[in-house]
Write an enzyme that holds these catalytic residues in place. Structure first.
Site, PDB file in Angstrom:
ATOM      1  N   GLN A   9       0.797  -1.222   0.000  1.00 42.99           N
ATOM      2  CA  GLN A   9       0.000   0.000   0.000  1.00 42.99           C
ATOM      3  C   GLN A   9       0.832   1.277   0.000  1.00 42.99           C
ATOM      4  O   GLN A   9       0.321   2.339  -0.319  1.00 42.99           O
ATOM      5  CB  GLN A   9      -0.953  -0.015   1.201  1.00 42.99           C
ATOM      6  CG  GLN A   9      -2.003  -1.118   1.085  1.00 42.99           C
ATOM      7  CD  GLN A   9      -2.889  -1.205   2.310  1.00 42.99           C
ATOM      8  OE1 GLN A   9      -2.522  -1.826   3.294  1.00 42.99           O
ATOM      9  NE2 GLN A   9      -4.052  -0.590   2.263  1.00 42.99           N
TER      10      GLN A   9
ATOM     11  N   HIS B 159      -2.077  -5.158 -12.503  1.00 45.09           N
ATOM     12  CA  HIS B 159      -1.603  -4.872 -13.864  1.00 45.09           C
ATOM     13  C   HIS B 159      -2.489  -5.553 -14.903  1.00 45.09           C
ATOM     14  O   HIS B 159      -2.795  -4.983 -15.946  1.00 45.09           O
ATOM     15  CB  HIS B 159      -0.149  -5.338 -14.041  1.00 45.09           C
ATOM     16  CG  HIS B 159       0.832  -4.449 -13.325  1.00 45.09           C
ATOM     17  ND1 HIS B 159       2.055  -4.894 -12.902  1.00 45.09           N
ATOM     18  CD2 HIS B 159       0.757  -3.156 -12.960  1.00 45.09           C
ATOM     19  CE1 HIS B 159       2.700  -3.895 -12.302  1.00 45.09           C
ATOM     20  NE2 HIS B 159       1.926  -2.835 -12.325  1.00 45.09           N
TER      21      HIS B 159
ATOM     22  N   ASP C 128       2.475   0.592  -8.343  1.00 45.84           N
ATOM     23  CA  ASP C 128       3.797   0.856  -8.912  1.00 45.84           C
ATOM     24  C   ASP C 128       4.567   1.911  -8.110  1.00 45.84           C
ATOM     25  O   ASP C 128       5.773   1.796  -7.924  1.00 45.84           O
ATOM     26  CB  ASP C 128       3.681   1.313 -10.372  1.00 45.84           C
ATOM     27  CG  ASP C 128       3.157   0.195 -11.276  1.00 45.84           C
ATOM     28  OD1 ASP C 128       2.837  -0.891 -10.746  1.00 45.84           O
ATOM     29  OD2 ASP C 128       3.057   0.412 -12.490  1.00 45.84           O
TER      30      ASP C 128
ATOM     31  N   ARG D 281       4.225  -0.108  13.015  1.00 50.88           N
ATOM     32  CA  ARG D 281       3.930  -1.418  12.431  1.00 50.88           C
ATOM     33  C   ARG D 281       3.954  -1.284  10.910  1.00 50.88           C
ATOM     34  O   ARG D 281       3.156  -0.535  10.342  1.00 50.88           O
ATOM     35  CB  ARG D 281       2.548  -1.906  12.898  1.00 50.88           C
ATOM     36  CG  ARG D 281       2.131  -3.184  12.219  1.00 50.88           C
ATOM     37  CD  ARG D 281       0.769  -3.716  12.657  1.00 50.88           C
ATOM     38  NE  ARG D 281       0.464  -4.888  11.851  1.00 50.88           N
ATOM     39  CZ  ARG D 281      -0.639  -5.061  11.120  1.00 50.88           C
ATOM     40  NH1 ARG D 281      -1.618  -4.173  11.146  1.00 50.88           N
ATOM     41  NH2 ARG D 281      -0.791  -6.137  10.385  1.00 50.88           N
TER      42      ARG D 281
ATOM     43  N   HIS E  29       1.336  -9.349   4.418  1.00 50.46           N
ATOM     44  CA  HIS E  29       0.163  -8.467   4.356  1.00 50.46           C
ATOM     45  C   HIS E  29      -0.370  -8.506   2.923  1.00 50.46           C
ATOM     46  O   HIS E  29      -0.266  -7.531   2.181  1.00 50.46           O
ATOM     47  CB  HIS E  29       0.560  -7.054   4.794  1.00 50.46           C
ATOM     48  CG  HIS E  29      -0.594  -6.212   5.252  1.00 50.46           C
ATOM     49  ND1 HIS E  29      -0.645  -5.602   6.487  1.00 50.46           N
ATOM     50  CD2 HIS E  29      -1.761  -5.887   4.639  1.00 50.46           C
ATOM     51  CE1 HIS E  29      -1.777  -4.929   6.608  1.00 50.46           C
ATOM     52  NE2 HIS E  29      -2.464  -5.080   5.505  1.00 50.46           N
TER      53      HIS E  29
ATOM     54  N   ASN F 261      -1.458 -10.969   8.325  1.00 52.64           N
ATOM     55  CA  ASN F 261      -2.452  -9.929   8.548  1.00 52.64           C
ATOM     56  C   ASN F 261      -3.808 -10.327   7.965  1.00 52.64           C
ATOM     57  O   ASN F 261      -3.920 -10.612   6.777  1.00 52.64           O
ATOM     58  CB  ASN F 261      -2.012  -8.626   7.884  1.00 52.64           C
ATOM     59  CG  ASN F 261      -3.027  -7.514   8.124  1.00 52.64           C
ATOM     60  OD1 ASN F 261      -3.117  -6.993   9.230  1.00 52.64           O
ATOM     61  ND2 ASN F 261      -3.825  -7.177   7.124  1.00 52.64           N
ATOM     62  N   GLU F 262      -4.823 -10.341   8.803  1.00 53.04           N
ATOM     63  CA  GLU F 262      -6.214 -10.543   8.377  1.00 53.04           C
ATOM     64  C   GLU F 262      -6.404 -11.722   7.430  1.00 53.04           C
ATOM     65  O   GLU F 262      -6.863 -11.549   6.282  1.00 53.04           O
ATOM     66  CB  GLU F 262      -6.767  -9.258   7.733  1.00 53.04           C
ATOM     67  CG  GLU F 262      -6.768  -8.072   8.676  1.00 53.04           C
ATOM     68  CD  GLU F 262      -7.546  -6.868   8.116  1.00 53.04           C
ATOM     69  OE1 GLU F 262      -8.005  -6.916   6.970  1.00 53.04           O
ATOM     70  OE2 GLU F 262      -7.692  -5.875   8.858  1.00 53.04           O
TER      71      GLU F 262
ATOM     72  N   ASN G 209      -7.278  -6.282  14.634  1.00 54.50           N
ATOM     73  CA  ASN G 209      -7.670  -5.163  13.775  1.00 54.50           C
ATOM     74  C   ASN G 209      -9.163  -4.952  13.972  1.00 54.50           C
ATOM     75  O   ASN G 209      -9.962  -5.824  13.639  1.00 54.50           O
ATOM     76  CB  ASN G 209      -7.397  -5.477  12.300  1.00 54.50           C
ATOM     77  CG  ASN G 209      -5.917  -5.402  11.958  1.00 54.50           C
ATOM     78  OD1 ASN G 209      -5.082  -5.144  12.827  1.00 54.50           O
ATOM     79  ND2 ASN G 209      -5.593  -5.623  10.704  1.00 54.50           N
TER      80      ASN G 209
ATOM     81  N   TYR H  93     -12.388  -2.274  13.325  1.00 53.29           N
ATOM     82  CA  TYR H  93     -12.892  -1.068  12.661  1.00 53.29           C
ATOM     83  C   TYR H  93     -14.368  -0.795  12.935  1.00 53.29           C
ATOM     84  O   TYR H  93     -14.770   0.346  13.027  1.00 53.29           O
ATOM     85  CB  TYR H  93     -12.713  -1.195  11.137  1.00 53.29           C
ATOM     86  CG  TYR H  93     -11.284  -1.047  10.667  1.00 53.29           C
ATOM     87  CD1 TYR H  93     -10.780   0.198  10.325  1.00 53.29           C
ATOM     88  CD2 TYR H  93     -10.436  -2.149  10.575  1.00 53.29           C
ATOM     89  CE1 TYR H  93      -9.471   0.350   9.885  1.00 53.29           C
ATOM     90  CE2 TYR H  93      -9.118  -2.004  10.143  1.00 53.29           C
ATOM     91  CZ  TYR H  93      -8.637  -0.755   9.807  1.00 53.29           C
ATOM     92  OH  TYR H  93      -7.350  -0.612   9.380  1.00 53.29           O
TER      93      TYR H  93
ATOM     94  N   GLU I 256      -4.615  -2.446  14.238  1.00 53.97           N
ATOM     95  CA  GLU I 256      -5.221  -1.494  13.305  1.00 53.97           C
ATOM     96  C   GLU I 256      -6.550  -1.007  13.851  1.00 53.97           C
ATOM     97  O   GLU I 256      -7.291  -1.768  14.482  1.00 53.97           O
ATOM     98  CB  GLU I 256      -5.505  -2.130  11.922  1.00 53.97           C
ATOM     99  CG  GLU I 256      -4.297  -2.305  11.045  1.00 53.97           C
ATOM    100  CD  GLU I 256      -4.641  -2.917   9.685  1.00 53.97           C
ATOM    101  OE1 GLU I 256      -5.736  -2.633   9.143  1.00 53.97           O
ATOM    102  OE2 GLU I 256      -3.817  -3.684   9.171  1.00 53.97           O
TER     103      GLU I 256
END
Ligand SMILES: *[C@@H]1O[C@H](CO)[C@@H](O)[C@H](O)[C@H]1NC(C)=O
Ligand SMILES: *[C@@H]1O[C@H](CO)[C@@H](O)[C@H](O)[C@H]1NC(C)=O
Ligand SMILES: *[C@@H]1O[C@H](CO)[C@@H](O)[C@H](O)[C@H]1NC(C)=O
Length: 487
Positions: free
Chosen positions: A42, A62, A75, A100, A145, A189-190, A329, A331, A398
């Protein structure tokens, strides 16, 4: 009133107390750690530089650019591969105790296996780790991740049982190169997200549609790979390096309008327990309710075995207890009710759970269509983890809020304050919470949403070549919380 859950009432009391002057002070213990979180794909960019090979996200985006709302890709993203000093400056300004971030497997081992160690990749993470430590910021490293090396997807990726050994060997490389300085490791992660979206619903790379089977295989190999990496650390590194290894699990807090506590428990087992029960429970293995129900469903479908893989005794013992902390995590929350069973529906984890979700009209909505603010759900989740897993140490790895990227990010400030108050309350209630990482340090490539949804404390100008960053209003607020240890 009767239809409200006990937690909703608890939450109501907390709000009452804070608005009168009998004031509960929402503070944090001396050793509680504040941080921020990011992930390699990310933020890094540099997708093919200095020997890095493509991950499934590079290739997926892509090959199918229309999958991403604004047709952006990985990219360049936030250009952290070239802007390491800029990232460090932001972390210093915030005054965080830990950062992290994740390591790109394909940057360190381009072939996915240990035959291909890429020195330039190792150097990049060494520079990052050393600069963090020079500034008294503790690194917390996520090993995986979402960005599996493409080379490993060619042989089945997370559905190939050999991924367990590939991951263990990758973890070995990370411990031996960075473990002298990195003391906090999160393996995956997740898993719930990359397994469901990647191997069942075909919405995330590698875009495989194998619902009902693919997600269960993916989770099975994930927990085995996690435990293998953990056991390796204990055997070969822990005595000398003295770090901790955990896994990061996400989920929404379930509420029930009819106070259906059995349904809430079932939802928690299917959601968190699927991954956490094998690792953190006293008994080990998958949650009983899943073994029974997925087994029954599979038999009814005429299958020879359960779609939920059988976990034998030796694997159960190997996985049980294989973690030093629980990475959460959190939210959002959901109201849940039983979903109607439709005859002949395609088997899937979702249909095995059989739960319909909705939200409360009073919950504030973020830019992301799945993100509603329900801070009481965080307290509820922490209390459940405490009860269910023997008060295991929890890092909130998170928690964050999305918007359009405006600098006056009052929505983020309110969300941050509301959630941290619940964390403070949870600690006062005896929950073993030792840290909080806000998602995210800066705006970044939000998967299928590209840059249309922004989670950053810092704004990233994606039109400027150097991806300049600007502090949003929330930066000063979080900095004050961190320095005063109070919200
Ligand atoms: C919900 O059910 C639990 C367990 O039966 C009970 O203790 C609690 O008082 C109920 N809460 C509400 C709001 O009805
Ligand atoms: C409550 O606290 C605020 C801020 O400290 C103060 O201005 C106000 O006078 C207090 N109210 C009462 C009733 O004590
Ligand atoms: C919190 O977790 C740590 C690490 O797992 C453990 O040593 C400690 O006993 C726990 N604290 C409580 C109060 O249970």
């Amino acid at each position: 009133m009767e239809s409200k859950s006990a937690i909703a009432i608890l939450c109501f009391i907390a709000v009452q107390v804070s608005s009168s002057n009998v004031t509960t002070v929402y503070d944090f213990p001396e050793k509680f750690k504040f941080g921020v979180a990011t992930a390699a794909f990310q933020i890094e960019g540099g997708w093919n530089e200095d020997g890095k090979s493509p991950s499934i996200w590079d290739t997926g985006v892509h090959e199918q650019p229309d999958r991403i709302d604004d047709r952006t890709n990985g990219d360049i993203t936030s250009d952290s591969y070239h802007q390491l000093d800029r990232d460090i400056e932001m972390l210093i300004e915030l005054g965080v105790q830990f950062y992290r971030f994740s390591i790109s497997w394909a940057r360190v081992l381009p072939n996915g296996d240990v035959s291909s160690l890429n020195k330039a990749g190792v150097d990049y993470y060494n520079r990052l780790i050393n600069k963090l430590l020079e500034n008294s910021i503790e690194p917390m490293v996520t090993m995986y991740h979402y960005d599996l090396p493409d080379e490993l997807q060619k042989i089945g990726g997370m559905t190939n049982p050999q991924i367990v050994e590939y991951f263990e060997n990758y973890a070995d490389v990370l411990y031996s190169n960075f473990g002298d300085r990195v003391k906090l490791w999160a393996t995956f992660n997740e898993p719930h997200e990359y397994c469901n979206y990647g191997y069942a619903k075909a919405t995330y790379p590698p875009f495989i549609s194998a619902p009902g089977v693919g997600e269960y295989l993916c989770i099975d190999h994930t927990v085995k790979a996690h435990a293998s990496a953990y056991r390796l650390y204990k055997k070969k590194y822990a005595r000398k390096q003295k770090g901790k290894v955990g896994i990061v699990i996400n989920g929404a807090a379930p509420f029930s309008r009819t106070n259906d506590t059995a349904l809430i428990e079932r939802a928690l087992q299917y959601r968190f327990g699927w991954i956490a029960h094998p690792i953190y429970s006293k008994l080990g293995g998958y949650p009983e309710v899943m073994v029974k129900e997925v087994g029954e469903n599979s038999r009814a479908e005429g299958r020879a075995w359960s779609r939920l893989p059988h976990m034998d005794r030796s694997w159960k013992q190997f996985i049980r207890g294989a973690a030093d902390f629980f990475g959460l995590n959190y939210y959002s929350a959901r109201y849940i009710e039983p979903a109607e069973k439709i005859a002949g529906q395609t088997p899937s984890w979702e249909n095995d759970v059989g739960i319909k979700e909705s939200v409360d009209p009073s919950w504030k909505k973020a830019k992301s269509d799945w993100l509603y603010s329900s801070p009481g759900g965080l307290l509820k989740t922490l209390q459940w983890l405490k009860k269910e897993y023997n008060n295991v140490e929890v890092f909130i790895t998170e928690n964050g809020w999305s918007d359009d990227g405006q600098l006056d990010d009052d929505g983020r400030i309110e969300y941050l304050q509301d959630h941290l108050r619940q964390v403070s309350q949870a600690i006062k209630d005896g929950c073993n919470v030792s840290g909080y990482a806000h998602w995210s340090l800066m705006d970044n490539f939000e998967w299928l949403r590209g840059y249309t949804e922004r989670f950053g404390l810092y704004y990233v100008n994606t039109r400027s070549p150097g991806r300049t960053t600007t502090a949003k209003k929330s930066v000063a607020v979080y900095r004050d919380i961190i320095s005063s240890r109070q919200v």
